[in-house]
Design a protein around this motif. Structure first.
Motif, PDB file in Angstrom:
ATOM      1  N   SER A   2       0.813  -1.212   0.000  1.00  0.00           N
ATOM      2  CA  SER A   2       0.000   0.000   0.000  1.00  0.00           C
ATOM      3  C   SER A   2       0.853   1.271   0.000  1.00  0.00           C
ATOM      4  N   THR A   3       2.019   1.205  -0.580  1.00  0.00           N
ATOM      5  CA  THR A   3       2.912   2.364  -0.552  1.00  0.00           C
ATOM      6  C   THR A   3       2.790   3.237  -1.799  1.00  0.00           C
ATOM      7  N   GLN A   4       1.765   3.023  -2.583  1.00  0.00           N
ATOM      8  CA  GLN A   4       1.576   3.831  -3.787  1.00  0.00           C
ATOM      9  C   GLN A   4       1.350   5.292  -3.406  1.00  0.00           C
ATOM     10  N   SER A   5       1.939   6.175  -4.183  1.00  0.00           N
ATOM     11  CA  SER A   5       1.727   7.601  -3.926  1.00  0.00           C
ATOM     12  C   SER A   5       0.978   8.271  -5.069  1.00  0.00           C
ATOM     13  N   SER A  29      -4.565   6.025  -6.919  1.00  0.00           N
ATOM     14  CA  SER A  29      -4.619   4.891  -6.012  1.00  0.00           C
ATOM     15  C   SER A  29      -5.972   4.869  -5.310  1.00  0.00           C
ATOM     16  N   TRP A  35      -6.600   3.187  -2.593  1.00  0.00           N
ATOM     17  CA  TRP A  35      -6.431   2.931  -1.166  1.00  0.00           C
ATOM     18  C   TRP A  35      -6.601   4.221  -0.387  1.00  0.00           C
ATOM     19  N   PRO A  88      -6.391   6.273   3.341  1.00  0.00           N
ATOM     20  CA  PRO A  88      -5.501   6.150   4.498  1.00  0.00           C
ATOM     21  C   PRO A  88      -6.008   5.135   5.532  1.00  0.00           C
ATOM     22  N   THR A 100      -5.130   1.684   4.242  1.00  0.00           N
ATOM     23  CA  THR A 100      -3.697   1.471   4.410  1.00  0.00           C
ATOM     24  C   THR A 100      -3.373   1.123   5.860  1.00  0.00           C
ATOM     25  N   PHE A 160      -4.617  -2.400   6.615  1.00  0.00           N
ATOM     26  CA  PHE A 160      -3.751  -3.388   5.975  1.00  0.00           C
ATOM     27  C   PHE A 160      -2.460  -3.569   6.770  1.00  0.00           C
ATOM     28  N   ARG A 161      -1.864  -2.476   7.155  1.00  0.00           N
ATOM     29  CA  ARG A 161      -0.612  -2.556   7.922  1.00  0.00           C
ATOM     30  C   ARG A 161      -0.835  -3.213   9.281  1.00  0.00           C
TER      31      ARG A 161
END
Length: 95
Positions: free
Chosen positions: A22-25, A29, A31, A33, A36, A39-40
């Motif tokens: 989920s590190t897309q910038s 995207s 996703w 926050p 994200t 998920f983390r």
């Protein structure tokens, strides 16, 4: 590089992609926050649950279970133990 070495490398890459997925910038995207963060949190819980567990064996087809467990243990901070297992010779190498 042998087929089993490729399998080990692919397992490590797949797990890292899942962890960092989920590190897309990019603005497109989908996703949020919140997604994200959730998920983390789930990823960290899975890593914590597998940390310190017995990896199993590399004999025959057992690496399908043992490599992901070793990678989760690596991500939990038990790097030396996990790397030693992932770099070890396969149990059925000379059969």
């Amino acid at each position: 590089m042998s087929r089993k070495s490729h399998l080990k490398t692919a397992t490590i890459i797949c797990l890292l992609c899942l962890l960092l997925g989920s590190t897309q910038s990019k603005p497109e995207s989908e996703w949020t926050p919140e997604m994200t963060a959730a998920f983390r949190a789930r990823s960290q819980q899975a890593i914590t649950n597998f940390a310190g567990s017995n990896y199993g064996s590399t004999a025959f087809e057992n690496e399908k279970r043992s490599y992901p467990r070793a990678m989760m243990d690596f991500l939990a901070g038990n790097r030396e133990k996990a790397i030693a297992f992932l770099q070890s010779e396969d149990a059925d190498l000379f059969r």
